[in-house]
Scaffold this motif. Structure first.
Motif, PDB file in Angstrom:
ATOM      1  N   ASN A  26       0.830  -1.216   0.000  1.00 13.13           N
ATOM      2  CA  ASN A  26       0.000   0.000   0.000  1.00 13.13           C
ATOM      3  C   ASN A  26       0.858   1.257   0.000  1.00 13.13           C
ATOM      4  OD1 ASN A  26      -2.367  -1.432  -0.077  1.00 13.13           O
ATOM      5  ND2 ASN A  26      -2.911  -1.123   2.062  1.00 13.13           N
ATOM      6  N   TYR A  27       1.991   1.198   0.685  1.00 15.82           N
ATOM      7  CA  TYR A  27       2.912   2.338   0.699  1.00 15.82           C
ATOM      8  C   TYR A  27       3.427   2.632  -0.722  1.00 15.82           C
ATOM      9  CZ  TYR A  27       7.330   4.871   1.315  1.00 15.82           C
ATOM     10  OH  TYR A  27       8.370   5.773   1.197  1.00 15.82           O
TER      11      TYR A  27
ATOM     12  N   GLY B  88      -0.045   3.701   2.944  1.00 11.43           N
ATOM     13  CA  GLY B  88       0.807   2.789   3.703  1.00 11.43           C
ATOM     14  C   GLY B  88       0.888   3.184   5.168  1.00 11.43           C
TER      15      GLY B  88
END
Length: 482
Positions: free
Chosen positions: A11-12, A19
């Protein structure tokens, strides 16, 4: 605050803010029957994969029996050839590996087990994160493979036929180097007390945190433009146009996107000149048809591949031109067998030979086409039904727009705008994914008889609500024309 896991890291890479928020538990928790089914089936697939390695050591069970056991003890023991469910922590990152297999030179092969039946690009990122953490831990990964489900597997076959192995070593090696080069900065950003500043980009459109982040207090966002391409999104973002009213007059839009923009600028609903013709082309008697489906990872019945979509029920209403229901038919399949043949026969019996068959979206047309191909002796009658199908969603999408649709045309988005007194909120089952999961749980033998009977009633109520919603939307459009 815990280690950085795969979800947080991936997600980052998509969005630094996402993230950071994921690490702090800000993502909405997945709930409902559909999520329960996915979790159960994913667990079952992983369990089945272990049968491919009968001599493998279960690190999780060993650790539970001996809390002082270190994973390094298993890695250094050359008598142990295969390990699954091993947890590794290194450099602030954490990962649980599916299967590790020792190679002759004491390096390792990493297997990741996936429930899908096709290769997906995101698999490479998943495996690369695992390989990155293992590299930080000091384990040499020389080969990486995906084990995904085979379309050729059928219920009762040997478990070795369930999986297809795909070697991804070369792609993973390249991605691991990229991840390693980013890992220090990622760790610093994610662990920082200060949230990275978000900024608008095309991936925001499907972000679960969008409404509370870049979409907060923003009306008529450009993401409300229907079927906006990724390139168009990026161009508008670069121009600083985050809302529809900021889209330049000379920016190229599709005809429907122009309709949406004009509705926003004028705060009026759009009604096409063609709506009257479309409505008048719907022939009496009116039949409103809605199907429900189930798609399970593992086959429910013999002679069916993994991920096969099965028709399980339908609701059918016959009305007069005022929307009064003359006949209601409903059907739900026997949970012990594939009932597609019986469904085809019931449709032929109930739909007769005259009148429009009104659906919402194209899934019913596609499904009847599949039934026609599956049962050649019924194909002539089924093909005649197909010729009578009218897609009410398509009529709405092309001919009527309310700014409260926000660029959508699904029945769940349109109904509360057009018919606010109708709702799915009071139903025990009020969503298609949960309806599919409920049927799957019954078919898997996970419900007792009393719960089966109650679930069937709830499924029939849900499906009937869909056909009633179509009747009301159709009548609304008739009223607009008049």
């Amino acid at each position: 605050m815990g280690y950085i896991n795969k979800t947080v890291f991936i997600n980052y890479l998509s969005c630094h803010t996402l993230g950071w928020m994921t690490k702090r538990g800000a993502l909405p928790r997945l709930a409902g029957l559909n999520n329960e089914l996915l979790t159960l089936e994913g667990r079952n697939v992983h369990k089945a994969s272990r049968q491919l390695f009968p001599d493998a050591v279960n690190a999780k069970i060993l650790k539970a029996g001996n809390p002082t056991l270190d994973i390094r003890d298993l890695i250094s023991n050359t008598d142990i050839k295969t390990i699954y469910d091993a947890q590794f922590v290194a450099g602030g990152f954490s990962v649980k590996t599916d299967i590790l297999q020792r190679l002759e030179d004491n390096s390792w092969r990493l297997f990741e087990v996936k429930s899908g039946s096709k290769y997906k690009v995101k698999y490479i990122s998943d495996m690369s994160f695992s390989a990155m953490v293992l590299s930080k831990y000091g384990i040499k990964i020389c080969k990486t493979s995906v084990l995904h489900l085979s379309n050729y597997y059928r219920l009762g076959m040997d478990i070795s036929r369930l999986f297809t192995e795909l070697d991804c070593t070369e792609k993973v090696e390249l991605k691991v180097q990229e991840f390693l080069s980013l890992s220090d900065k990622a760790f610093e950003d994610i662990e920082s007390e200060n949230m990275p500043q978000p900024y608008l980009k095309r991936t925001c459109k499907n972000c679960p945190l969008f409404d509370g982040c870049m979409g907060k207090d923003v009306k008529n966002h450009i993401f409300d433009l229907p079927r906006l391409s990724m390139l168009a999104m990026e161009e508008l973002i670069a121009l600083g146009a985050d809302t529809i009213d900021k889209v330049p007059d000379d920016f190229e839009l599709t005809e429907m996107q122009k309709v949406v923009k004009n509705s926003v600028l004028t705060t009026t609903n759009y009604v096409s000149e063609n709506l009257k013709i479309e409505i008048e082309n719907i022939k009496q008697p009116f039949y409103y048809l809605d199907f429900e489906f189930v798609t399970t990872i593992m086959p429910l019945y013999p002679n069916i591949a993994p991920h096969t979509q099965l028709l399980t029920q339908f609701s059918l209403d016959k009305t007069d031109n005022l929307g009064n229901i003359l006949n209601h038919h409903e059907y739900i399949a026997d949970i012990t067998k594939d009932c597609r043949r019986e469904i085809a026969e019931k449709l032929i019996e109930y739909l007769g030979e005259e009148g429009s068959v009104i659906t919402y979206a194209n899934s019913e047309r596609i499904s009847v086409s599949k039934l026609s191909a599956m049962f050649p002796d019924l194909s002539d009658k089924l093909n005649k039904i197909i010729e009578r199908i009218v897609d009410l969603e398509l009529i709405v999408r092309k001919n009527y727009y309310d700014i409260n649709f926000r660029g959508r045309s699904s029945i769940k988005k349109v109904l509360p705008v057009l018919i606010p007194e109708m709702s799915y909120a009071g139903l025990e089952i009020g969503e298609g994914g949960d309806a599919a999961a409920a049927f799957a749980f019954m078919a898997m033998g996970l419900y007792d008889n009393a719960r089966i009977e109650e679930t069937k009633k709830n499924l029939l109520r849900y499906c009937a609500q869909d056909t009633l919603a179509m009747i009301r939307i159709h009548q609304f459009l008739v009223g607009v024309v008049k």
